[in-house]
Write a protein that holds these residues in place. Structure first.
Motif, PDB file in Angstrom:
ATOM      1  N   ILE A  38     -10.967  18.058  15.318  1.00  0.00           N
ATOM      2  CA  ILE A  38     -10.208  18.469  14.139  1.00  0.00           C
ATOM      3  C   ILE A  38      -8.704  18.302  14.387  1.00  0.00           C
ATOM      4  O   ILE A  38      -7.966  17.802  13.531  1.00  0.00           O
ATOM      5  CB  ILE A  38     -10.543  19.922  13.770  1.00  0.00           C
ATOM      6  N   ALA A  39      -8.251  18.714  15.569  1.00  0.00           N
ATOM      7  CA  ALA A  39      -6.824  18.607  15.880  1.00  0.00           C
ATOM      8  C   ALA A  39      -6.369  17.153  15.892  1.00  0.00           C
ATOM      9  O   ALA A  39      -5.348  16.800  15.284  1.00  0.00           O
ATOM     10  CB  ALA A  39      -6.530  19.265  17.219  1.00  0.00           C
ATOM     11  N   VAL A  40      -7.126  16.297  16.568  1.00  0.00           N
ATOM     12  CA  VAL A  40      -6.755  14.882  16.662  1.00  0.00           C
ATOM     13  C   VAL A  40      -6.843  14.213  15.292  1.00  0.00           C
ATOM     14  O   VAL A  40      -5.980  13.410  14.920  1.00  0.00           O
ATOM     15  CB  VAL A  40      -7.654  14.159  17.684  1.00  0.00           C
ATOM     16  N   SER A  41      -7.870  14.550  14.522  1.00  0.00           N
ATOM     17  CA  SER A  41      -8.054  13.929  13.209  1.00  0.00           C
ATOM     18  C   SER A  41      -6.925  14.303  12.260  1.00  0.00           C
ATOM     19  O   SER A  41      -6.382  13.452  11.552  1.00  0.00           O
ATOM     20  CB  SER A  41      -9.406  14.341  12.610  1.00  0.00           C
ATOM     21  N   TYR A  42      -6.546  15.592  12.247  1.00  0.00           N
ATOM     22  CA  TYR A  42      -5.470  15.994  11.344  1.00  0.00           C
ATOM     23  C   TYR A  42      -4.133  15.415  11.799  1.00  0.00           C
ATOM     24  O   TYR A  42      -3.309  15.012  10.965  1.00  0.00           O
ATOM     25  CB  TYR A  42      -5.368  17.521  11.251  1.00  0.00           C
ATOM     26  N   TRP A  43      -3.913  15.351  13.090  1.00  0.00           N
ATOM     27  CA  TRP A  43      -2.683  14.745  13.608  1.00  0.00           C
ATOM     28  C   TRP A  43      -2.612  13.278  13.210  1.00  0.00           C
ATOM     29  O   TRP A  43      -1.564  12.789  12.774  1.00  0.00           O
ATOM     30  CB  TRP A  43      -2.623  14.884  15.130  1.00  0.00           C
ATOM     31  N   THR A  44      -3.737  12.567  13.331  1.00  0.00           N
ATOM     32  CA  THR A  44      -3.771  11.154  12.951  1.00  0.00           C
ATOM     33  C   THR A  44      -3.538  10.980  11.458  1.00  0.00           C
ATOM     34  O   THR A  44      -2.784  10.103  11.020  1.00  0.00           O
ATOM     35  CB  THR A  44      -5.117  10.529  13.346  1.00  0.00           C
ATOM     36  N   TYR A  45      -4.185  11.832  10.662  1.00  0.00           N
ATOM     37  CA  TYR A  45      -4.003  11.773   9.206  1.00  0.00           C
ATOM     38  C   TYR A  45      -2.540  12.000   8.829  1.00  0.00           C
ATOM     39  O   TYR A  45      -1.966  11.255   8.025  1.00  0.00           O
ATOM     40  CB  TYR A  45      -4.895  12.821   8.550  1.00  0.00           C
ATOM     41  N   SER A  46      -1.920  13.020   9.420  1.00  0.00           N
ATOM     42  CA  SER A  46      -0.516  13.323   9.112  1.00  0.00           C
ATOM     43  C   SER A  46       0.392  12.193   9.557  1.00  0.00           C
ATOM     44  O   SER A  46       1.349  11.827   8.859  1.00  0.00           O
ATOM     45  CB  SER A  46      -0.094  14.630   9.797  1.00  0.00           C
ATOM     46  N   LEU A  47       0.091  11.617  10.722  1.00  0.00           N
ATOM     47  CA  LEU A  47       0.907  10.524  11.239  1.00  0.00           C
ATOM     48  C   LEU A  47       0.863   9.320  10.304  1.00  0.00           C
ATOM     49  O   LEU A  47       1.894   8.737   9.956  1.00  0.00           O
ATOM     50  CB  LEU A  47       0.419  10.132  12.634  1.00  0.00           C
ATOM     51  N   ILE A  48      -0.345   8.954   9.875  1.00  0.00           N
ATOM     52  CA  ILE A  48      -0.497   7.795   8.993  1.00  0.00           C
ATOM     53  C   ILE A  48       0.114   8.092   7.620  1.00  0.00           C
ATOM     54  O   ILE A  48       0.818   7.256   7.033  1.00  0.00           O
ATOM     55  CB  ILE A  48      -1.982   7.417   8.852  1.00  0.00           C
ATOM     56  N   ARG A  49      -0.136   9.295   7.106  1.00  0.00           N
ATOM     57  CA  ARG A  49       0.401   9.666   5.785  1.00  0.00           C
ATOM     58  C   ARG A  49       1.920   9.603   5.777  1.00  0.00           C
ATOM     59  O   ARG A  49       2.532   9.088   4.832  1.00  0.00           O
ATOM     60  CB  ARG A  49      -0.065  11.084   5.435  1.00  0.00           C
ATOM     61  N   ASN A  50       2.526  10.103   6.823  1.00  0.00           N
ATOM     62  CA  ASN A  50       3.987  10.135   6.868  1.00  0.00           C
ATOM     63  C   ASN A  50       4.585   8.795   7.284  1.00  0.00           C
ATOM     64  O   ASN A  50       5.793   8.582   7.128  1.00  0.00           O
ATOM     65  CB  ASN A  50       4.454  11.229   7.820  1.00  0.00           C
ATOM     66  N   ALA A  51       3.736   7.899   7.837  1.00  0.00           N
ATOM     67  CA  ALA A  51       4.218   6.579   8.224  1.00  0.00           C
ATOM     68  C   ALA A  51       4.251   5.617   7.039  1.00  0.00           C
ATOM     69  O   ALA A  51       4.877   4.563   7.118  1.00  0.00           O
ATOM     70  CB  ALA A  51       3.343   6.000   9.330  1.00  0.00           C
ATOM     71  N   VAL A  52       3.574   5.983   5.935  1.00  0.00           N
ATOM     72  CA  VAL A  52       3.615   5.142   4.740  1.00  0.00           C
ATOM     73  C   VAL A  52       5.053   5.098   4.238  1.00  0.00           C
ATOM     74  O   VAL A  52       5.684   6.147   4.071  1.00  0.00           O
ATOM     75  CB  VAL A  52       2.688   5.706   3.647  1.00  0.00           C
ATOM     76  N   PRO A  53       5.605   3.917   4.016  1.00  0.00           N
ATOM     77  CA  PRO A  53       7.002   3.821   3.584  1.00  0.00           C
ATOM     78  C   PRO A  53       7.260   4.625   2.302  1.00  0.00           C
ATOM     79  O   PRO A  53       6.462   4.591   1.368  1.00  0.00           O
ATOM     80  CB  PRO A  53       7.194   2.320   3.329  1.00  0.00           C
ATOM     81  N   GLU A  54       8.352   5.363   2.292  1.00  0.00           N
ATOM     82  CA  GLU A  54       8.714   6.135   1.111  1.00  0.00           C
ATOM     83  C   GLU A  54       9.345   5.195   0.083  1.00  0.00           C
ATOM     84  O   GLU A  54      10.556   4.964   0.083  1.00  0.00           O
ATOM     85  CB  GLU A  54       9.682   7.264   1.481  1.00  0.00           C
ATOM     86  N   GLN A  55       8.507   4.655  -0.776  1.00  0.00           N
ATOM     87  CA  GLN A  55       8.955   3.683  -1.771  1.00  0.00           C
ATOM     88  C   GLN A  55       9.440   4.448  -3.004  1.00  0.00           C
ATOM     89  O   GLN A  55       8.709   4.617  -3.979  1.00  0.00           O
ATOM     90  CB  GLN A  55       7.811   2.734  -2.103  1.00  0.00           C
ATOM     91  N   LYS A  56      10.680   4.898  -2.923  1.00  0.00           N
ATOM     92  CA  LYS A  56      11.198   5.811  -3.935  1.00  0.00           C
ATOM     93  C   LYS A  56      11.181   5.205  -5.331  1.00  0.00           C
ATOM     94  O   LYS A  56      10.707   5.841  -6.282  1.00  0.00           O
ATOM     95  CB  LYS A  56      12.636   6.236  -3.568  1.00  0.00           C
ATOM     96  N   ALA A  57      11.690   3.995  -5.473  1.00  0.00           N
ATOM     97  CA  ALA A  57      11.773   3.382  -6.796  1.00  0.00           C
ATOM     98  C   ALA A  57      10.380   3.218  -7.405  1.00  0.00           C
ATOM     99  O   ALA A  57      10.156   3.549  -8.583  1.00  0.00           O
ATOM    100  CB  ALA A  57      12.480   2.036  -6.704  1.00  0.00           C
ATOM    101  N   GLU A  58       9.440   2.710  -6.609  1.00  0.00           N
ATOM    102  CA  GLU A  58       8.078   2.518  -7.108  1.00  0.00           C
ATOM    103  C   GLU A  58       7.418   3.860  -7.414  1.00  0.00           C
ATOM    104  O   GLU A  58       6.694   4.003  -8.405  1.00  0.00           O
ATOM    105  CB  GLU A  58       7.248   1.742  -6.091  1.00  0.00           C
ATOM    106  N   ALA A  59       7.659   4.861  -6.548  1.00  0.00           N
ATOM    107  CA  ALA A  59       7.058   6.179  -6.748  1.00  0.00           C
ATOM    108  C   ALA A  59       7.554   6.826  -8.028  1.00  0.00           C
ATOM    109  O   ALA A  59       6.788   7.438  -8.778  1.00  0.00           O
ATOM    110  CB  ALA A  59       7.366   7.075  -5.552  1.00  0.00           C
ATOM    111  N   LEU A  60       8.852   6.692  -8.307  1.00  0.00           N
ATOM    112  CA  LEU A  60       9.405   7.256  -9.536  1.00  0.00           C
ATOM    113  C   LEU A  60       8.892   6.506 -10.763  1.00  0.00           C
ATOM    114  O   LEU A  60       8.611   7.106 -11.805  1.00  0.00           O
ATOM    115  CB  LEU A  60      10.927   7.214  -9.482  1.00  0.00           C
ATOM    116  N   GLY A  61       8.768   5.180 -10.617  1.00  0.00           N
ATOM    117  CA  GLY A  61       8.220   4.394 -11.721  1.00  0.00           C
ATOM    118  C   GLY A  61       6.773   4.772 -12.006  1.00  0.00           C
ATOM    119  O   GLY A  61       6.367   4.888 -13.170  1.00  0.00           O
ATOM    120  N   ASN A  62       5.991   4.994 -10.963  1.00  0.00           N
ATOM    121  CA  ASN A  62       4.603   5.407 -11.151  1.00  0.00           C
ATOM    122  C   ASN A  62       4.518   6.797 -11.787  1.00  0.00           C
ATOM    123  O   ASN A  62       3.616   7.069 -12.587  1.00  0.00           O
ATOM    124  CB  ASN A  62       3.868   5.411  -9.806  1.00  0.00           C
ATOM    125  N   ALA A  63       5.449   7.683 -11.402  1.00  0.00           N
ATOM    126  CA  ALA A  63       5.466   9.024 -11.997  1.00  0.00           C
ATOM    127  C   ALA A  63       5.731   8.943 -13.501  1.00  0.00           C
ATOM    128  O   ALA A  63       5.094   9.645 -14.302  1.00  0.00           O
ATOM    129  CB  ALA A  63       6.516   9.890 -11.316  1.00  0.00           C
TER     130      ALA A  63
END
Length: 291
Positions: free
Chosen positions: A53-78
């Motif tokens: 559980i610890a390794v899986s959640y750490w991996t999930y958080s790492l990958i989730r936060n490694a996704v580029p913060e595409q601000k313009a696209e994210a705001l457009g999608n919103a």
């Protein structure tokens, strides 16, 4: 059978059966036996589960936060999601947000609810499963892990700003206004998390997993009622705090459906329908599932 010619010690030649390689049938039987063991409900090991559980959640958080913060696209999608909800006649998030924000004690409580119960209740249900339903633990945990893993595809391919970060949306960021800590993507903690990973909502995916699991495996009436109210309350909270749109919740439900499908395909049944594991002197290893 094949034959080969061999020479004896006396120098005479004679035929002898050729050695036969291991047959494909035997290899298939060995593979099927291993697969059957992996798919058989068994008592989980405590330290292995803690590590997993610890390794899986750490991996999930790492990958989730490694996704580029595409601000313009994210705001457009919103903006697109907001227009779609208006078209569907379900765009009432702003009204819910402003109404709850006017009641200070309520919205502050919702901020802390959003920040804590997401983890506390999910871990609590995992511990309860481990202790009370070990035969169903692995399959139910697989459904949760598959749900969480597939959510990463949404974060990568559909970056989405939460309502509180929309340009001109008029939403209230309740964490900032009331100076509480209620989200890893709000206030001083926003640099530690991807702010544009709102679709799908894992608050809904996880809370619905908790609610369904408790409802299916307990017989206490008031506990079953609370288990169904929990994801409903979570839905209200994520909208009232302007962290998610209604459609983000739908995305979480889709991910959960995928998770249960993976568990069903692997174990041949839904997690709650698997036999109950019973241990002890004179007790059978498995009891039939409760209808």
């Amino acid at each position: 059978m094949g034959e080969r010619t061999v020479t004896t010690l006396e120098g005479r030649e004679q035929t002898a059966p050729a050695p036969q390689p291991v047959t494909d049938e035997a290899e298939d039987r060995a593979r099927q036996g291993l697969l059957r063991r992996l798919r058989t409900p068994r008592r989980p090991r405590f330290w292995f589960e803690i590590l997993l559980i610890a390794v899986s959640y750490w991996t999930y958080s790492l990958i989730r936060n490694a996704v580029p913060e595409q601000k313009a696209e994210a705001l457009g999608n919103a903006d697109w999601v907001w227009r779609l909800e208006n078209h569907l006649g379900i765009a009432v998030e702003d009204a819910v947000n402003h109404t709850t924000n006017s009641v200070t004690w309520l919205i502050v409580g919702m901020n802390y609810y959003y920040a804590t119960l997401h983890f506390v209740v999910t871990l609590g249900v995992l511990v309860w499963l481990f202790r009370s339903h070990p035969g169903r633990y692995a399959a139910t945990r697989l459904a949760l892990f598959a749900t969480t893993a597939v959510a990463l595809l949404g974060y990568y391919f559909f970056p989405l700003a939460p309502p509180r970060l929309m340009n001109g949306g008029g939403f209230v960021d309740t964490v900032v206004v009331h100076q509480t800590w209620g989200s890893m993507a709000s206030g001083d903690l926003k640099h530690m998390s991807n702010q544009y990973a709102a679709m799908p909502s894992m608050h809904i995916g996880w809370s619905l997993w908790c609610g369904l699991t408790i409802f299916a495996l307990t017989t206490v009436p008031w506990v079953r009622i609370l288990s169904l109210l929990y994801p409903v309350a979570t839905l209200v909270v994520i909208v009232a705090t302007a962290n998610h749109f209604w459609l983000d919740a739908v995305g979480g439900m889709v991910c959960l459906t995928f998770g249960f499908t993976v568990a069903w395909l692997w174990y041949g049944a839904l997690p709650y329908a698997l036999p109950r594991l019973v241990t002890g002197a004179g007790a059978p290893a498995l009891l039939p599932a409760r209808t």
